[in-house]
Design an enzyme around this catalytic site. Structure first.
Site, PDB file in Angstrom:
ATOM      1  N   SER A   1       0.903  -1.166  -0.034  1.00  0.00           N
ATOM      2  CA  SER A   1       0.069   0.139  -0.082  1.00  0.00           C
ATOM      3  C   SER A   1       0.927   1.427  -0.096  1.00  0.00           C
ATOM      4  O   SER A   1       0.281   2.371   0.018  1.00  0.00           O
ATOM      5  CB  SER A   1      -0.802  -0.153   1.445  1.00  0.00           C
ATOM      6  OG  SER A   1       0.018  -0.186   2.374  1.00  0.00           O
ATOM      7  N   GLU A   2       2.135   1.076  -0.009  1.00  0.00           N
ATOM      8  CA  GLU A   2       2.979   2.481   0.136  1.00  0.00           C
ATOM      9  C   GLU A   2       2.638   3.415  -0.834  1.00  0.00           C
ATOM     10  O   GLU A   2       2.709   4.735  -0.423  1.00  0.00           O
ATOM     11  CB  GLU A   2       4.446   1.800  -0.170  1.00  0.00           C
ATOM     12  CG  GLU A   2       4.904   1.174   1.259  1.00  0.00           C
ATOM     13  CD  GLU A   2       4.602  -0.201   1.085  1.00  0.00           C
ATOM     14  OE1 GLU A   2       5.286  -1.161   2.005  1.00  0.00           O
ATOM     15  OE2 GLU A   2       4.040  -0.772   0.054  1.00  0.00           O
TER      16      GLU A   2
END
Length: 261
Positions: free
Chosen positions: A135-136
């Site tokens: 999800s960065e």
């Protein structure tokens, strides 16, 4: 071995390290990173440990980095940020390079750095309901420190997709891509982990260490004379070792080898 953010248990040569911050979905901060690095180094040095299970309390396996920790890092200098990131990288490297095989018991969702913990492990058993997400990019970040392990686990093509889209993917997809080895029901999770851990403990301890090292060293190398010589030297050395001789003798004599007694 008392830790503030981990629970550690040793039973029948199997050490279980449990992430214990369920109130924040086992997100890690600098303290958890330090504790995890320390315990894996300690367990690596213990002869009475043959396998390590990495588990988690609560509904999630690991949500990645703690948001409060990330908020503090935003005000760090470049040098301080590098130092902090290096500690996370060292934790993952310590897990990945542990001479003891590491089984990830994924009882819930793994996001961002949590996927890194999964990818750094040797064997991954996950509940079928677990979800995974790199999800960065949603936060304007990149999955840098976990990338060496995730790319090895997912492969380049899948990594290109999930690093850039930050899409969530289910356990069936993780299984198909190779991030997960076994997808099981919650009712059979512990039994499956125990079965794999017991199988590891039934093998020669040196052979298990050397086998893990062999995969790490051989992967990606060209199939040339140097590799052929290296692998021949490895089996010759192990075959002549006390453990190798005992294993062959036990097989021929139809008895259990000494390491199972």
């Amino acid at each position: 071995m008392d830790y503030a953010m981990l629970q550690v248990e040793l039973s029948e040569q199997i050490a279980t390290v449990t992430l214990n911050r369920p109130e924040v979905r086992n997100a890690f901060n600098e303290a958890m990173i330090a504790e995890t690095t320390d315990i894996f180094r300690q367990l690596d040095a213990r002869d009475d440990v043959r396998a390590i299970v990495l588990a988690a309390n609560g509904p999630a396996f690991c949500a990645g980095a703690d948001l409060n920790w990330m908020r503090r890092m935003a005000s760090f200098s470049d040098e301080d940020n590098r130092t902090d990131a290096r500690r996370l990288a060292e934790m993952l490297s310590t897990i990945y390079h542990s001479s003891k095989p590491v089984i990830a018991r994924v009882s819930g969702d793994a996001y961002a750095g949590g996927v890194g913990l999964v990818a750094a492990s040797d064997v991954v058993v996950a509940v079928e309901s677990a979800r995974f997400c790199l999800s960065e990019a949603r936060l304007g970040l990149i999955a840098a420190t976990i990338s060496p392990y995730v790319v090895r686990a997912l492969g380049e093509r899948a990594s290109r997709r999930y690093f850039t889209t930050a899409e969530q993917f289910d356990c069936a997809t993780a299984l198909r891509l190779g991030l997960v080895h076994e997808a099981v029901s919650a009712d059979t999770l512990d039994a499956t982990v125990q079965q794999i851990a017991s199988a590891l403990c039934a093998n020669g301890p040196r052979a298990v260490r050397e086998s893990k090292r062999l995969v790490l060293d051989v992967a990606g190398r060209p199939l040339d004379e140097a590799l052929i010589d290296d692998t021949a030297a490895r089996i010759a050395r192990v075959r002549a070792s006390a453990e190798g001789c005992e294993g062959i003798a036990a097989f021929l004599e139809k008895r259990a080898p000494a390491w199972r007694n």
